[in-house]
Design a protein around this motif. Structure first.
Motif, PDB file in Angstrom:
ATOM      1  N   ASN A 143       0.862  -1.176   0.000  1.00 14.24           N
ATOM      2  CA  ASN A 143       0.000   0.000   0.000  1.00 14.24           C
ATOM      3  C   ASN A 143       0.903   1.232   0.000  1.00 14.24           C
ATOM      4  OD1 ASN A 143      -1.879   1.965   0.382  1.00 14.24           O
ATOM      5  ND2 ASN A 143      -2.749   1.104   2.268  1.00 14.24           N
ATOM      6  N   SER A 144       0.841   2.020  -1.060  1.00 16.79           N
ATOM      7  CA  SER A 144       1.691   3.214  -1.164  1.00 16.79           C
ATOM      8  C   SER A 144       1.150   4.396  -0.380  1.00 16.79           C
ATOM      9  CB  SER A 144       1.840   3.613  -2.636  1.00 16.79           C
ATOM     10  OG  SER A 144       2.390   2.562  -3.378  1.00 16.79           O
ATOM     11  N   ASP A 145      -0.074   4.293   0.096  1.00 15.88           N
ATOM     12  CA  ASP A 145      -0.683   5.391   0.848  1.00 15.88           C
ATOM     13  C   ASP A 145      -1.341   4.831   2.105  1.00 15.88           C
ATOM     14  OD1 ASP A 145      -1.908   7.654   1.797  1.00 15.88           O
ATOM     15  OD2 ASP A 145      -3.205   7.962   0.062  1.00 15.88           O
ATOM     16  N   PRO A 146      -0.594   4.773   3.202  1.00 16.29           N
ATOM     17  CA  PRO A 146      -1.150   4.197   4.436  1.00 16.29           C
ATOM     18  C   PRO A 146      -2.387   4.928   4.956  1.00 16.29           C
ATOM     19  CG  PRO A 146       1.235   4.505   4.608  1.00 16.29           C
ATOM     20  CD  PRO A 146       0.796   5.167   3.338  1.00 16.29           C
ATOM     21  N   ALA A 147      -2.657   6.142   4.478  1.00 14.77           N
ATOM     22  CA  ALA A 147      -3.857   6.869   4.912  1.00 14.77           C
ATOM     23  C   ALA A 147      -5.124   6.229   4.363  1.00 14.77           C
ATOM     24  CB  ALA A 147      -3.776   8.330   4.452  1.00 14.77           C
ATOM     25  N   VAL A 148      -4.988   5.357   3.350  1.00 14.66           N
ATOM     26  CA  VAL A 148      -6.140   4.644   2.794  1.00 14.66           C
ATOM     27  C   VAL A 148      -5.893   3.150   3.028  1.00 14.66           C
ATOM     28  CG1 VAL A 148      -7.550   4.236   0.753  1.00 14.66           C
ATOM     29  CG2 VAL A 148      -6.400   6.431   1.028  1.00 14.66           C
ATOM     30  N   PRO A 149      -6.389   2.604   4.137  1.00 17.63           N
ATOM     31  CA  PRO A 149      -6.110   1.205   4.451  1.00 17.63           C
ATOM     32  C   PRO A 149      -6.757   0.237   3.447  1.00 17.63           C
ATOM     33  CG  PRO A 149      -7.429   2.243   6.194  1.00 17.63           C
ATOM     34  CD  PRO A 149      -7.189   3.267   5.153  1.00 17.63           C
ATOM     35  N   ILE A 150      -6.094  -0.876   3.252  1.00 15.18           N
ATOM     36  CA  ILE A 150      -6.543  -1.908   2.318  1.00 15.18           C
ATOM     37  C   ILE A 150      -7.366  -2.947   3.079  1.00 15.18           C
ATOM     38  CG2 ILE A 150      -5.790  -3.720   0.720  1.00 15.18           C
ATOM     39  CD1 ILE A 150      -5.125  -0.861  -0.208  1.00 15.18           C
ATOM     40  N   ARG A 151      -8.531  -3.270   2.518  1.00 20.93           N
ATOM     41  CA  ARG A 151      -9.358  -4.336   3.083  1.00 20.93           C
ATOM     42  C   ARG A 151      -9.004  -5.691   2.469  1.00 20.93           C
ATOM     43  NH1 ARG A 151     -13.614  -7.357   1.804  1.00 20.93           N
ATOM     44  NH2 ARG A 151     -13.886  -6.324  -0.186  1.00 20.93           N
ATOM     45  N   GLN A 152      -8.771  -5.703   1.146  1.00 22.35           N
ATOM     46  CA  GLN A 152      -8.560  -6.982   0.465  1.00 22.35           C
ATOM     47  C   GLN A 152      -7.642  -6.792  -0.747  1.00 22.35           C
ATOM     48  OE1 GLN A 152     -10.276 -10.134   1.334  1.00 22.35           O
ATOM     49  NE2 GLN A 152      -8.489 -10.728   0.150  1.00 22.35           N
ATOM     50  N   TRP A 153      -6.759  -7.762  -0.964  1.00 22.90           N
ATOM     51  CA  TRP A 153      -5.913  -7.814  -2.165  1.00 22.90           C
ATOM     52  C   TRP A 153      -6.473  -8.857  -3.113  1.00 22.90           C
ATOM     53  CZ3 TRP A 153      -2.181  -4.366  -3.167  1.00 22.90           C
ATOM     54  CH2 TRP A 153      -1.672  -3.626  -2.088  1.00 22.90           C
ATOM     55  N   TYR A 154      -6.248  -8.648  -4.409  1.00 24.27           N
ATOM     56  CA  TYR A 154      -6.680  -9.610  -5.429  1.00 24.27           C
ATOM     57  C   TYR A 154      -5.526  -9.840  -6.408  1.00 24.27           C
ATOM     58  CZ  TYR A 154     -11.287  -8.492  -3.606  1.00 24.27           C
ATOM     59  OH  TYR A 154     -12.363  -8.309  -2.777  1.00 24.27           O
ATOM     60  N   TRP A 155      -5.040 -11.052  -6.427  1.00 26.19           N
ATOM     61  CA  TRP A 155      -3.933 -11.432  -7.324  1.00 26.19           C
ATOM     62  C   TRP A 155      -4.438 -12.376  -8.405  1.00 26.19           C
ATOM     63  CZ3 TRP A 155       1.115  -9.961  -7.505  1.00 26.19           C
ATOM     64  CH2 TRP A 155       1.645  -9.308  -6.380  1.00 26.19           C
ATOM     65  N   LEU A 156      -3.985 -12.168  -9.630  1.00 22.71           N
ATOM     66  CA  LEU A 156      -4.141 -13.128 -10.732  1.00 22.71           C
ATOM     67  C   LEU A 156      -2.721 -13.477 -11.163  1.00 22.71           C
ATOM     68  CD1 LEU A 156      -6.987 -11.288 -12.646  1.00 22.71           C
ATOM     69  CD2 LEU A 156      -7.199 -13.283 -11.161  1.00 22.71           C
ATOM     70  N   THR A 157      -2.352 -14.751 -11.010  1.00 18.64           N
ATOM     71  CA  THR A 157      -0.949 -15.148 -11.149  1.00 18.64           C
ATOM     72  C   THR A 157      -0.514 -15.421 -12.587  1.00 18.64           C
ATOM     73  OG1 THR A 157      -1.558 -17.437 -10.671  1.00 18.64           O
ATOM     74  CG2 THR A 157      -0.853 -16.071  -8.812  1.00 18.64           C
ATOM     75  N   GLY A 158      -1.425 -15.318 -13.545  1.00 15.27           N
ATOM     76  CA  GLY A 158      -1.057 -15.494 -14.944  1.00 15.27           C
ATOM     77  C   GLY A 158      -1.130 -16.915 -15.442  1.00 15.27           C
ATOM     78  N   ASP A 159      -1.376 -17.850 -14.537  1.00 23.24           N
ATOM     79  CA  ASP A 159      -1.504 -19.258 -14.937  1.00 23.24           C
ATOM     80  C   ASP A 159      -2.843 -19.837 -14.493  1.00 23.24           C
ATOM     81  OD1 ASP A 159      -1.065 -19.310 -12.213  1.00 23.24           O
ATOM     82  OD2 ASP A 159       0.389 -20.946 -12.271  1.00 23.24           O
ATOM     83  N   GLY A 160      -3.796 -18.965 -14.260  1.00 22.91           N
ATOM     84  CA  GLY A 160      -5.112 -19.404 -13.810  1.00 22.91           C
ATOM     85  C   GLY A 160      -5.284 -19.368 -12.312  1.00 22.91           C
ATOM     86  N   GLY A 161      -4.204 -19.086 -11.580  1.00 19.45           N
ATOM     87  CA  GLY A 161      -4.290 -19.038 -10.129  1.00 19.45           C
ATOM     88  C   GLY A 161      -4.705 -17.662  -9.632  1.00 19.45           C
ATOM     89  N   PHE A 162      -5.194 -17.617  -8.398  1.00 17.76           N
ATOM     90  CA  PHE A 162      -5.551 -16.347  -7.775  1.00 17.76           C
ATOM     91  C   PHE A 162      -5.287 -16.457  -6.286  1.00 17.76           C
ATOM     92  CE2 PHE A 162      -9.312 -18.959  -7.973  1.00 17.76           C
ATOM     93  CZ  PHE A 162      -9.849 -18.859  -6.698  1.00 17.76           C
ATOM     94  N   ASP A 163      -5.127 -15.303  -5.637  1.00 16.97           N
ATOM     95  CA  ASP A 163      -4.856 -15.273  -4.205  1.00 16.97           C
ATOM     96  C   ASP A 163      -5.343 -13.940  -3.670  1.00 16.97           C
ATOM     97  OD1 ASP A 163      -3.485 -15.312  -1.560  1.00 16.97           O
ATOM     98  OD2 ASP A 163      -2.523 -17.095  -2.407  1.00 16.97           O
ATOM     99  N   SER A 164      -5.429 -13.824  -2.338  1.00 20.14           N
ATOM    100  CA  SER A 164      -5.961 -12.596  -1.756  1.00 20.14           C
ATOM    101  C   SER A 164      -5.118 -12.082  -0.596  1.00 20.14           C
ATOM    102  CB  SER A 164      -7.396 -12.838  -1.274  1.00 20.14           C
ATOM    103  OG  SER A 164      -7.422 -13.891  -0.335  1.00 20.14           O
ATOM    104  N   SER A 165      -3.826 -12.426  -0.592  1.00 24.89           N
ATOM    105  CA  SER A 165      -2.926 -11.915   0.437  1.00 24.89           C
ATOM    106  C   SER A 165      -2.021 -10.846  -0.169  1.00 24.89           C
ATOM    107  CB  SER A 165      -2.044 -13.039   0.988  1.00 24.89           C
ATOM    108  OG  SER A 165      -2.835 -14.059   1.538  1.00 24.89           O
ATOM    109  N   ALA A 166      -1.447 -10.014   0.686  1.00 27.64           N
ATOM    110  CA  ALA A 166      -0.518  -9.002   0.184  1.00 27.64           C
ATOM    111  C   ALA A 166       0.775  -9.652  -0.289  1.00 27.64           C
ATOM    112  CB  ALA A 166      -0.231  -7.970   1.263  1.00 27.64           C
ATOM    113  N   HIS A 167       1.201 -10.694   0.374  1.00 31.59           N
ATOM    114  CA  HIS A 167       2.455 -11.375   0.046  1.00 31.59           C
ATOM    115  C   HIS A 167       2.138 -12.860  -0.161  1.00 31.59           C
ATOM    116  CE1 HIS A 167       4.251  -7.666   1.380  1.00 31.59           C
ATOM    117  NE2 HIS A 167       3.630  -7.801   2.550  1.00 31.59           N
TER     118      HIS A 167
END
Length: 195
Positions: A29-53
């Protein structure tokens, strides 16, 4: 007060890797003044995830377009961030074990990488070529290791039996008793299919 209706500002990093090694994908998050509720990753091979790391395993070599975005607590989404992950893969191949004539150049051929290293170097004219010539005087087992510019080695082996020939060997005895063993007097042709 926090302005949670602002669009989140995010950044992602993705590392390249060798096939079989896990890939680390990181979002921040480049702006800590706007907190993140959820991350959405698409890994390019059909996978997905919802963590920051996340740590992701790719099932094949290649280039994968990775995308990620974030959502804040007001439901506002960030821009989609993109990166490319390269999975480097080698697959060293030498073919089947074979025979070669003693003292005669024999062409070897390796595939599956960008760079090659042969061991041992005995009898080879260029141990870093995919296609060296070998001149043998004894049986030998060669190992070739294939690499990419990123590393990622794999290896294969080939056994080469050295023989003197072509030659014809003639036995000095035979047993013509029709028992199926040595019933015929005939030469043995090494390296010759027809006489």
């Amino acid at each position: 007060t926090l302005n949670v209706t602002e669009k989140p500002q995010t950044a992602i990093t993705a590392e390249n890797a060798c096939f079989g090694d896990p890939v680390h994908l990181n979002a921040e998050n480049s702006d800590p003044a706007v907190p993140i509720r959820q991350w959405y990753w698409l890994t390019g091979d059909g996978g997905f995830d919802s963590s920051a790391h996340i740590i992701h395993d790719y099932s094949a070599g290649g280039m994968y377009p990775v995308r990620a975005y974030a959502e804040n607590f007001a439901g506002c989404s960030s821009d989609t961030m993109t990166a490319t992950v390269i999975i480097y893969q080698t697959n060293a191949r030498l073919g089947n074990d074979t025979v070669a004539v003693i003292g005669q150049p024999f062409q070897l051929h390796a595939t599956g990488g960008d760079f090659y290293q042969w061991t041992p170097t005995t009898g080879l004219n260029d141990p870093s070529s995919p296609d060296p010539q070998a001149t043998l005087y004894n049986d030998i087992r060669y190992i070739v290791t294939a690499y990419t510019s990123f590393g990622c080695p794999t290896s294969d082996t080939i056994l080469i039996k050295a023989y003197k020939g072509p030659a014809i060997y003639v036995p000095n005895a035979f047993t013509p008793d029709n028992n199926g063993h040595n019933d015929y007097f005939r030469p043995i042709a090494v390296g010759i299919t027809n006489i």
